[in-house]
Write an enzyme that holds these catalytic residues in place. Structure first.
Site, PDB file in Angstrom:
ATOM      1  N   GLY A  68     -71.719 -65.600  14.629  1.00 25.89           N
ATOM      2  CA  GLY A  68     -71.742 -64.968  13.261  1.00 25.89           C
ATOM      3  C   GLY A  68     -72.755 -63.530  13.333  1.00 25.89           C
ATOM      4  N   GLY A 120     -75.643 -58.105   8.236  1.00 27.76           N
ATOM      5  CA  GLY A 120     -76.161 -56.854   8.169  1.00 27.76           C
ATOM      6  C   GLY A 120     -77.424 -57.176   9.059  1.00 27.76           C
ATOM      7  N   VAL A 178     -75.950 -64.825  14.792  1.00 28.69           N
ATOM      8  CA  VAL A 178     -75.971 -66.146  15.152  1.00 28.69           C
ATOM      9  C   VAL A 178     -75.377 -66.501  16.526  1.00 28.69           C
ATOM     10  CG1 VAL A 178     -75.461 -68.423  14.466  1.00 28.69           C
ATOM     11  CG2 VAL A 178     -76.057 -66.548  12.561  1.00 28.69           C
ATOM     12  N   ASP A 229     -78.017 -69.763  -0.112  1.00 24.36           N
ATOM     13  CA  ASP A 229     -76.607 -69.371   0.011  1.00 24.36           C
ATOM     14  C   ASP A 229     -75.813 -70.739   0.138  1.00 24.36           C
ATOM     15  OD1 ASP A 229     -74.444 -67.919   0.693  1.00 24.36           O
ATOM     16  OD2 ASP A 229     -74.730 -67.480   2.891  1.00 24.36           O
TER      17      ASP A 229
END
Lengths: 189, 656
Positions: B125, B128, B132, B248
């Site tokens: 992943g 910005g 990950v 999130d």
């Protein structure tokens, strides 16, 4: 004997850096032996889950082979240039051997190359790259050597710049164009 | 002569290539056209190099030795599996560690070792400000872990120290959460460049997203939704009690793991979200909100998130689970805020009339515009909701819904050109040699012999078949004949048999009617050390996140669909013989197959290399062969049926 071979490599390196091209021919087998030995050892470390860094490998070879007290930084860069060529030989030979093993019956019947994440892991076909590098060398020798040093020996732009006595910006531009050219060449095959 | 010409030409190309790169992307074409001044060949040359440059990015990012050493090591592992590991270079390790060679900021790449413990496998992943990675923990038998850290770019920011501090605070808070529904923080470390990294448990399984029917006629079965939401509320409350806000929360960040008849929820992507959002805000781009807006509360959209924002997000998720759509579907953030202020207009019961009114009221409360009008805690919300959903007097609906769910025959095949298939099969009189046998197993005797040096778990003894719900496993084979020989033929779906030739491509579409675990293994006709070669086709780490868990009516395609349709096939090579593809379904995880699936990573190319594992696999499969489950062909699919808790289907692929 280790000391005599250290001395020999150091002398050859100095001779070569002073323009004696014949010294290179005698240098390569010595470096080859050491790197091949180290590469095998590093692979065992890979199995043990250790990290692999080509620069570490080449550094180690340098420490083994060269009498560092007698060599300036510039010669270190020369050593790396030789090491890069040797690493290329070792790895391309290995890739060839591997391929012929597969032709000898080890290839899976269903070529499941689309299945796993193989494309990611095997990012470059070394044999194709070797061929493409030879073509590039005919057009622009320095760029092919830059790729050799960076990709096969993991040298930094600065170290490569030292070998060619150009700015690292020039090396960076060489690297950029060479990658594009090689990629195009390999995908047109 | 020509060499001189080439050199001059080459210099010209080189100059233009770099000049074009320096040029603004919008003006590049214009610049090149004028610089080449009608020399079309030059223009073509430079353009093709510019295109190649973009594609070449990253191809040589990893150096040759790193890339090849992995394959070499894999070869070695296969050829000398029992050779004791000798690490005679141990002394050199410390002086030759990665850190020494990476001054300044560190670019992590596959093969990098962190803290002498975590071997980076690949990036999974990238945002910005955060990155990950999937890595292997070499102290725990190469168990997969997830590693998160702030992106290198942040090193340049003046307030980097502040970000680092926030990040660490968040990490420590996360480490304090001890709840089965929250992904565990395992370790914290520091890169040589000073950046902290967080090591998290790798959670396999499927995402909540994968079981939400998009725009479906009806949402999830009520009891299941109630159970999942209750677990989410408990997990979220555990986090809130430690002062950690998720920020999130969305169906992509909620993982489901199946254990027998139960589904366990685990919330992932925790913690770092806070820092990311903060970092984004700190970077001056205040109008930009990180992540998807669809689940964000009004106050979070305005930059003032709190734990009530997570409750709001959970409300959106509940709405979507039960109706198949979200309460608001705006195009811009401003529009979303406006819709939120106006309140929910399309009621859940409008979309699903059978939904209990009480449940609707609970959801609406969680979606209140003002944070203080929502529930005090996530758990209060989901407990209320679960009660409203399951205590519904309207039990009739639940019965209907249940029977609907269990009758879903599986997803439709992707491509079905059955007429073409029939025509062709008559015209060419194709030998019908693909056949399928399947075996019902109450047997797991062979599994007991499964032994792995590193992993001595054995499969649990299987229950004898009782009055279990029938399970159907169905598959369809999509075939594309060798395009060099059949250039104009489209792909077609095949329930039955065909003799394949070199260059033909196939793919499978598989689904089951009961929640469970699917393993797919290819057995090649050739032997190594007297044992067949096996290749793990599913799960692999990019397909289903490496988990064998597959819910009912969920369709699995192998190979995994990719961005390049050309790659979505298994290609048959020149070797003649018959391949066997084993389709294994079980209602519980099969530990021994879990052990084998580890071979499906890039370094092994899916080939199971361990001789003991191959022997056990071969014995197990042989034991299943004599007994065949019921087999049927309907609507272009082959269906296996069992009322047991294990089903082993066999598909043979003959090729000449």
């Amino acid at each position: 004997m280790a000391t005599s071979s250290t001395h020999e490599v150091t002398q050859l390196l100095l001779a070569w850096s002073q323009g004696d091209e014949a010294a290179l021919d005698r240098l390569i087998p010595l470096v080859h032996r050491e790197l091949h030995h180290l590469a095998k050892r590093y692979m065992r470390r890979e199995r043990a889950g250790h990290t692999l860094q080509t620069t570490a490998l080449v550094n180690e070879a340098y420490l083994h082979l060269v009498d560092c007290g007698n060599v300036q930084w510039r010669n270190r860069a020369h050593f790396f240039a030789v090491a890069a060529r040797v690493m290329r030989q070792i790895l391309v030979d290995y890739a060839r051997g591997r391929r012929s093993d597969k032709r000898g019956g080890q290839e899976l019947h269903v070529a499941l190359d689309e299945a796993a994440e193989v494309p990611q892991a095997r990012s470059v076909d070394l044999i194709a790259l070797d061929d493409a590098l030879q073509s590039l060398a005919r057009i622009d020798l320095r760029k092919s050597r830059v790729v050799e040093m960076r990709f096969f020996a993991g040298l930094t732009l600065e170290e490569i710049a030292e070998v060619f006595k150009v700015s690292s910006r020039t090396v960076s531009r060489d690297w950029e164009l060479a990658q594009a050219w090689l990629y195009r060449e390999m995908s047109n095959r | 002569m020509s060499v001189v010409m080439t050199t001059e030409r080459w210099r010209q190309i080189e100059r233009l290539f770099h000049a074009a790169l320096n040029c603004d992307a919008n003006r590049r074409a214009e610049f090149l056209a004028s610089a080449c001044a009608g020399d079309d060949e030059l223009l073509r040359e430079v353009n093709s190099l510019l295109v190649a440059r973009d594609k070449a990015k990253g191809v040589m990012a990893e150096n040759a030795f790193q890339a090849y050493a992995r394959e070499i090591a894999a070869d070695k592992a296969e050829s000398t599996p029992s050779e004791p590991l000798r690490d005679d270079s141990q002394n050199a390790t410390s002086e030759l560690s990665t850190e020494q060679h990476l001054p300044g900021s560190i670019a992590l790449s596959p093969g990098t070792m962190l803290g002498e413990r975590y071997l980076i496998e690949r990036k999974i992943g990238h945002g910005g400000v955060g990155i990950v990675f999937l890595a292997r923990d070499n102290r725990l038998h190469d168990a997969p872990v997830v590693i998160k850290l702030l992106a290198e770019g942040l090193l340049d920011l003046e307030n980097r120290a502040w970000f680092e501090k926030k990040f660490r605070q968040e990490v420590y808070a996360l480490a304090r959460i001890d709840h089965p529904g929250v992904v565990r923080a395992l370790d914290v470390g520091e890169l040589p460049d000073g950046r902290a990294y967080l090591v998290m448990q790798y959670v396999s399984g499927m995402t909540l997203r994968s079981i939400i029917q998009p725009q479906g006629p009806q949402g999830m079965e009520l009891r299941r939704a109630a159970d999942l939401l209750r677990q989410m509320g408990q997990a979220l409350t555990a986090a809130h009690q430690q002062g950690v806000i998720h920020r999130d929360l969305k169906p992509e960040n909620i993982m489901l793991q199946i254990a027998g008849a139960e589904e366990h929820v685990r919330l992932i992507d925790f913690g770092i979200a806070t820092v990311l959002n903060t970092a984004e805000a700190g970077s001056g781009r205040t109008t930009q909100v990180v992540g998807t807006r669809d689940y964000m509360s009004p106050e979070q959209l305005q930059g003032r998130p709190s734990h009530a924002s997570d409750i709001y997000a959970l409300g959106v998720i509940a709405y979507e689970m039960l109706t198949g759509r979200r309460p608001f579907n705006p195009e811009t953030t401003a529009q979303l805020l406006e819709l939120q202020r106006g309140g929910v207009k399309i009621m859940p019961c409008d979309l699903r009339p059978s939904l209990p009114r009480a449940a609707q009221a609970v959801i609406l409360k969680s979606l209140s515009f003002a944070p203080e009008d929502r529930y005090a805690s996530a758990m209060d919300f989901t407990e209320d909701l679960a009660r409203a959903l399951t205590n519904a007097p309207n039990t009739q609906e639940q019965i209907i819904e249940r029977s609907v769910v269990s009758e879903i025959p599986g997803a439709a095949p992707t491509i079905s050109v059955s007429n073409l298939r029939q025509d062709r099969s008559r015209r060419y009189k194709m030998a019908l040699t693909v056949f399928a046998i399947a075996a019902i197993g109450a047997t797991a005797l062979a599994w007991q012999t499964f032994s792995n040096n590193e992993d001595r778990r054995t499969d649990p003894p299987r229950q004898p078949p009782q009055n279990q719900v029938e399970c159907q496993l169905s598959y369809s084979l999509t075939v594309r004949r060798n395009p060099k020989i059949f250039p104009n033929q489209r792909s077609f779906s095949l329930p039955g048999e065909m003799l394949f030739g070199a260059g033909d491509r196939v793919r499978f579409q598989i689904s089951v009617t009961r929640n469970g675990f699917i393993y797919i293994v290819n057995q090649s006709p050739e032997l190594r050390d007297g044992l067949p070669l096996y290749n793990v086709l599913f799960p692999i780490s990019i397909n289903n996140r490496g988990s064998a868990a597959v819910p009912a009516a969920h369709s699995v395609q192998i190979p995994q669909p990719s961005r390049n349709p050309e790659r979505d096939w298994f290609k048959l090579d020149n070797e003649q013989g018959s391949e066997t593809v084993w389709l294994i379904w079980s209602d519980a995880e099969l530990p021994s197959l879990e052990a084998v699936k580890g071979w499906a990573n890039p370094k092994h190319q899916g080939v199971v290399g361990d001789a003991d594992q191959r022997r056990a696999l071969s014995q197990f499969l042989a034991a299943q062969t004599p007994s065949s489950p019921e087999r049927d062909e309907t609507e272009g699919r082959t269906v296996f049926k069992t009322s047991s808790n294990l089903l082993v289907g066999r598909v043979k692929i003959e090729h000449r």
